[in-house]
Design a protein around this motif. Structure first.
Motif, PDB file in Angstrom:
ATOM      1  N   LEU A   3     -22.872 -34.261  20.527  1.00 56.01           N
ATOM      2  CA  LEU A   3     -23.696 -34.865  21.581  1.00 56.01           C
ATOM      3  C   LEU A   3     -23.896 -36.346  21.279  1.00 56.01           C
ATOM      4  CD1 LEU A   3     -25.483 -34.299  24.133  1.00 56.01           C
ATOM      5  CD2 LEU A   3     -27.413 -34.131  22.536  1.00 56.01           C
ATOM      6  N   PRO A   4     -23.557 -37.241  22.224  1.00 52.53           N
ATOM      7  CA  PRO A   4     -23.787 -38.667  21.994  1.00 52.53           C
ATOM      8  C   PRO A   4     -25.260 -39.005  22.183  1.00 52.53           C
ATOM      9  CG  PRO A   4     -22.930 -38.334  24.196  1.00 52.53           C
ATOM     10  CD  PRO A   4     -22.939 -36.974  23.538  1.00 52.53           C
ATOM     11  N   PRO A   5     -25.661 -40.225  21.859  1.00 50.97           N
ATOM     12  CA  PRO A   5     -27.038 -40.628  22.162  1.00 50.97           C
ATOM     13  C   PRO A   5     -27.320 -40.507  23.655  1.00 50.97           C
ATOM     14  CG  PRO A   5     -25.956 -42.239  20.753  1.00 50.97           C
ATOM     15  CD  PRO A   5     -24.888 -41.305  21.205  1.00 50.97           C
ATOM     16  N   VAL A   6     -28.445 -39.911  23.987  1.00 48.56           N
ATOM     17  CA  VAL A   6     -28.805 -39.683  25.389  1.00 48.56           C
ATOM     18  C   VAL A   6     -30.116 -40.397  25.689  1.00 48.56           C
ATOM     19  CG1 VAL A   6     -29.260 -37.975  27.188  1.00 48.56           C
ATOM     20  CG2 VAL A   6     -27.714 -37.402  25.290  1.00 48.56           C
ATOM     21  N   TYR A   7     -30.110 -41.197  26.752  1.00 49.01           N
ATOM     22  CA  TYR A   7     -31.326 -41.886  27.198  1.00 49.01           C
ATOM     23  C   TYR A   7     -31.702 -41.392  28.587  1.00 49.01           C
ATOM     24  CZ  TYR A   7     -31.348 -45.067  23.256  1.00 49.01           C
ATOM     25  OH  TYR A   7     -31.422 -45.584  21.981  1.00 49.01           O
ATOM     26  N   LEU A  26     -23.340 -32.236  28.394  1.00 48.92           N
ATOM     27  CA  LEU A  26     -23.001 -33.581  27.928  1.00 48.92           C
ATOM     28  C   LEU A  26     -22.124 -33.536  26.684  1.00 48.92           C
ATOM     29  CD1 LEU A  26     -26.426 -35.368  28.482  1.00 48.92           C
ATOM     30  CD2 LEU A  26     -24.307 -35.774  29.748  1.00 48.92           C
ATOM     31  N   SER A  27     -22.383 -32.605  25.782  1.00 50.17           N
ATOM     32  CA  SER A  27     -21.563 -32.525  24.575  1.00 50.17           C
ATOM     33  C   SER A  27     -20.141 -32.081  24.899  1.00 50.17           C
ATOM     34  CB  SER A  27     -22.194 -31.582  23.552  1.00 50.17           C
ATOM     35  OG  SER A  27     -22.213 -30.247  24.011  1.00 50.17           O
ATOM     36  N   VAL A  28     -19.994 -31.139  25.840  1.00 49.21           N
ATOM     37  CA  VAL A  28     -18.660 -30.690  26.242  1.00 49.21           C
ATOM     38  C   VAL A  28     -17.920 -31.811  26.975  1.00 49.21           C
ATOM     39  CG1 VAL A  28     -17.418 -29.059  27.728  1.00 49.21           C
ATOM     40  CG2 VAL A  28     -19.297 -28.261  26.290  1.00 49.21           C
TER      41      VAL A  28
END
Length: 245
Positions: free
Chosen positions: A53-57, A199-201
């Motif tokens: 998972l990338p950084p999520v804002y 989002l991670s996929v």
């Protein structure tokens, strides 16, 4: 055609606020404020956090009015909400601090859902977000670079592990998008984040295609600093629609 008629109807018929129901305004100032701005954008993390998972804002918190606005745009075809929702996404994307050109890549929805709604809500918000970023001087482009490669089950009622099993390997780069994904940093966009699985996929699919994921931006994140994905899914009612998370 369906989207065109909805936009025309919104111009000539009286409307209520999509968030709170206040008459004669499609989005009142209070509900617009709940969608957030640069000062309220925050990083959100699910717990547990899925691998990759990338950084999520997130621009706002997933409260009643924000849920109602998202549903009005997605399910009721209130297409005029795409601009304020896109501006919220732009604020979240801006918090990632990506230098230079940025590609906003929406997490793809199921084709049957897009067909039922008559529009692709996430792609529409991504285009509005790219336009908002360009107005602010950031070169941005929205590209529908991902697609679903197979059918997946309804996510309702699945916990984080079930969602991951359901979505693993389900996304891939769209035809001809590989070179585009490698040309600039990618910011994934979606309406909201709960478990972070989608989002991670999506991030994995971008990386497989040779792209670099700088992060993700969502309109709404969990109400607290973390969302615990082992909690049972909730059902809630919002302006005529019931949704299971």
């Amino acid at each position: 055609m369906r989207g065109w008629w909805r936009e025309i109807a919104g111009l000539v018929l009286p409307v209520d606020c999509a968030g709170c129901g206040r008459p004669r305004t499609d989005l009142c100032e209070r509900c617009r404020g709940l969608l957030g701005g640069a000062s309220s954008v925050r990083r959100v993390r699910p717990s547990p956090e899925p691998a990759g998972l990338p950084p999520v804002y997130a621009a706002g918190r997933y409260g009643d009015e924000v849920r109602a606005v998202l549903l009005a745009h997605k399910e009721r075809g209130a297409l005029g909400l795409a601009r304020p929702l896109g501006e919220a996404l732009a604020a979240a994307a801006g918090a990632l601090g990506v230098a230079g050109t940025v590609l906003l890549v929406p997490v793809p929805s199921a084709r049957r859902a897009v067909a039922r709604r008559g529009h692709d809500a996430t792609a529409r918000m991504a285009r509005a977000a790219a336009a908002a970023l360009r107005r602010q001087g950031t070169p941005a482009r929205a590209v529908t670079a991902l697609r679903r490669r197979r059918l997946v089950a309804d996510q309702a009622g699945l916990d984080a592990a079930g969602r991951l099993a359901n979505l693993s390997g389900a996304l891939e780069a769209a035809g001809g998008a590989t070179a585009l994904l490698a040309a600039a940093p990618v910011v994934l966009v979606d309406d909201l984040m709960t478990t972070g699985t989608s989002l991670s996929v999506a991030a994995s699919a971008v990386r497989v295609a040779g792209g670099r994921v700088a992060g993700a931006a969502v309109v709404a994140g969990p109400d607290g600093p973390e969302v615990h994905s082992d909690a049972r899914p909730r059902r809630w009612q919002g302006r005529g629609f019931t949704r299971t998370e």
